[in-house]
Motif scaffolding. Structure first.
Motif, short mmCIF file in Angstrom:
data_model
loop_
_atom_site.label_atom_id
_atom_site.label_comp_id
_atom_site.label_asym_id
_atom_site.label_seq_id
_atom_site.Cartn_x
_atom_site.Cartn_y
_atom_site.Cartn_z
N PHE A 279 69.52 -10.54 129.42
CA PHE A 279 69.15 -11.93 129.72
C PHE A 279 68.08 -12.40 128.74
O PHE A 279 67.25 -11.60 128.31
N THR B 265 66.16 -16.30 126.77
CA THR B 265 66.24 -17.72 126.42
C THR B 265 66.85 -17.89 125.04
O THR B 265 67.64 -18.80 124.81
N HIS C 193 65.61 -11.38 118.24
CA HIS C 193 66.70 -11.55 119.22
C HIS C 193 67.94 -10.79 118.76
O HIS C 193 68.58 -10.08 119.54
N SER D 78 69.22 -18.18 129.58
CA SER D 78 68.44 -18.98 130.54
C SER D 78 68.76 -20.46 130.40
O SER D 78 68.75 -21.00 129.29
N LYS E 238 59.90 -21.16 133.88
CA LYS E 238 59.24 -19.94 133.39
C LYS E 238 58.08 -20.27 132.47
O LYS E 238 57.03 -19.64 132.53
N GLU F 267 72.23 -18.38 132.73
CA GLU F 267 71.42 -17.79 133.81
C GLU F 267 70.64 -18.92 134.48
O GLU F 267 69.76 -19.52 133.87
N LEU G 177 66.11 -16.52 137.98
CA LEU G 177 65.67 -15.13 137.79
C LEU G 177 66.01 -14.27 139.00
O LEU G 177 66.13 -13.06 138.90
N GLY H 290 64.10 -6.19 126.46
CA GLY H 290 63.00 -5.79 125.58
C GLY H 290 61.83 -5.28 126.40
O GLY H 290 61.71 -5.61 127.59
N ARG I 268 60.47 -4.04 121.48
CA ARG I 268 60.57 -5.36 120.83
C ARG I 268 60.38 -5.21 119.33
O ARG I 268 59.68 -4.32 118.87
N THR I 269 60.98 -6.11 118.58
CA THR I 269 60.73 -6.16 117.14
C THR I 269 59.35 -6.78 116.92
O THR I 269 59.09 -7.88 117.42
N1 C2G Z 1 62.88 -9.76 121.85
C1 C2G Z 1 62.67 -8.67 121.01
N2 C2G Z 1 61.81 -8.79 119.94
C2 C2G Z 1 61.17 -9.96 119.70
C3 C2G Z 1 61.38 -11.07 120.52
C4 C2G Z 1 62.24 -10.95 121.61
O1 C2G Z 1 63.24 -7.59 121.21
N3 C2G Z 1 60.33 -10.00 118.65
C5 C2G Z 1 63.78 -9.62 123.01
C6 C2G Z 1 63.06 -9.83 124.35
O2 C2G Z 1 62.36 -8.65 124.72
C7 C2G Z 1 64.22 -10.17 125.27
C8 C2G Z 1 65.20 -10.90 124.32
O3 C2G Z 1 64.78 -10.60 122.98
O4 C2G Z 1 64.83 -8.97 125.77
C9 C2G Z 1 65.18 -12.39 124.56
O5 C2G Z 1 63.86 -12.85 124.37
P1 C2G Z 1 63.41 -14.26 124.99
O6 C2G Z 1 64.32 -15.31 124.54
O7 C2G Z 1 61.94 -14.42 124.73
O8 C2G Z 1 63.71 -14.02 126.52
P2 C2G Z 1 62.81 -14.40 127.75
O9 C2G Z 1 62.41 -15.83 127.65
O10 C2G Z 1 61.79 -13.34 127.92
O11 C2G Z 1 63.88 -14.38 128.94
O12 C2G Z 1 65.70 -13.08 133.03
C10 C2G Z 1 64.90 -12.67 131.96
C11 C2G Z 1 64.59 -13.77 131.05
O13 C2G Z 1 65.65 -14.70 130.99
C12 C2G Z 1 64.18 -13.26 129.68
#
Ligand code: C2G
Length: 129
Positions: A6, A8, A16, A35, A43, A71, A74, A92, A113-114
């Motif tokens: 999941f 955004t 991402h 999302s 959120k 989605e 949550l 992540g 996470r990256t």
């Molecule tokens: N991510 C990552 N490295 C980054 C930035 C993001 O691995 N530098 C990963 C996040 O950990 C997440 C995915 O990319 O698993 C999506 O990140 P977001 O769009 O920021 O998601 P978020 O708003 O946290 O939504 O139900 C859970 C939520 O919908 C998650």
């Protein structure tokens, strides 16, 4: 194995992409819950830069993604996991521990996470130009 994740995915970036590629490699079939704009507002207290239709289109176009849905809440993770018959939830590690209660339903995997890239950082860079 079927994977679900999941996010955004606003202003789609390489962090991402790397998350989705690794999630797909963990299974072989990847479903992504994107999302909704409304959920994002709840959120984060702001509208996403890219709307949910465009964010879904981008995710759907990726070679590592098999299925995409919006989605809406949550709280519906259990229902989504069942509906998409997921064997594992991948997120992540900024979400480390947050979804452990779903472990009775499927495997819960957190990936690193990256570093040094995020939607928030991108917005700040653009604003400072
Ligand atoms: N991510 C990552 N490295 C980054 C930035 C993001 O691995 N530098 C990963 C996040 O950990 C997440 C995915 O990319 O698993 C999506 O990140 P977001 O769009 O920021 O998601 P978020 O708003 O946290 O939504 O139900 C859970 C939520 O919908 C998650």
């Amino acid at each position: 194995m079927r994977i679900i994740t999941f996010g955004t995915f606003d202003m789609f970036h390489v962090g991402h992409l790397r998350l989705l590629e690794r999630a797909r490699r963990a299974g072989g079939h990847l479903t992504v819950g994107v999302s909704s704009d409304q959920l994002n507002y709840t959120k984060k207290g702001r509208n996403p830069i890219c709307n949910e239709v465009d964010r879904c289109r981008i995710i759907k176009a990726l070679a590592c993604v098999d299925e995409v849905f919006v989605e809406e809440s949550l709280e519906l993770k259990r229902e989504y996991i069942r509906r998409y018959q997921a064997d594992a939830l991948v997120m992540g590690d900024d979400w480390q521990g947050k979804f452990d209660d779903l472990a009775d339903l499927c495997q819960v995997i957190y990936l690193p996470r990256t570093p040094s890239i995020s939607t928030t950082a991108l917005i700040e860079v653009v604003q400072s130009m």
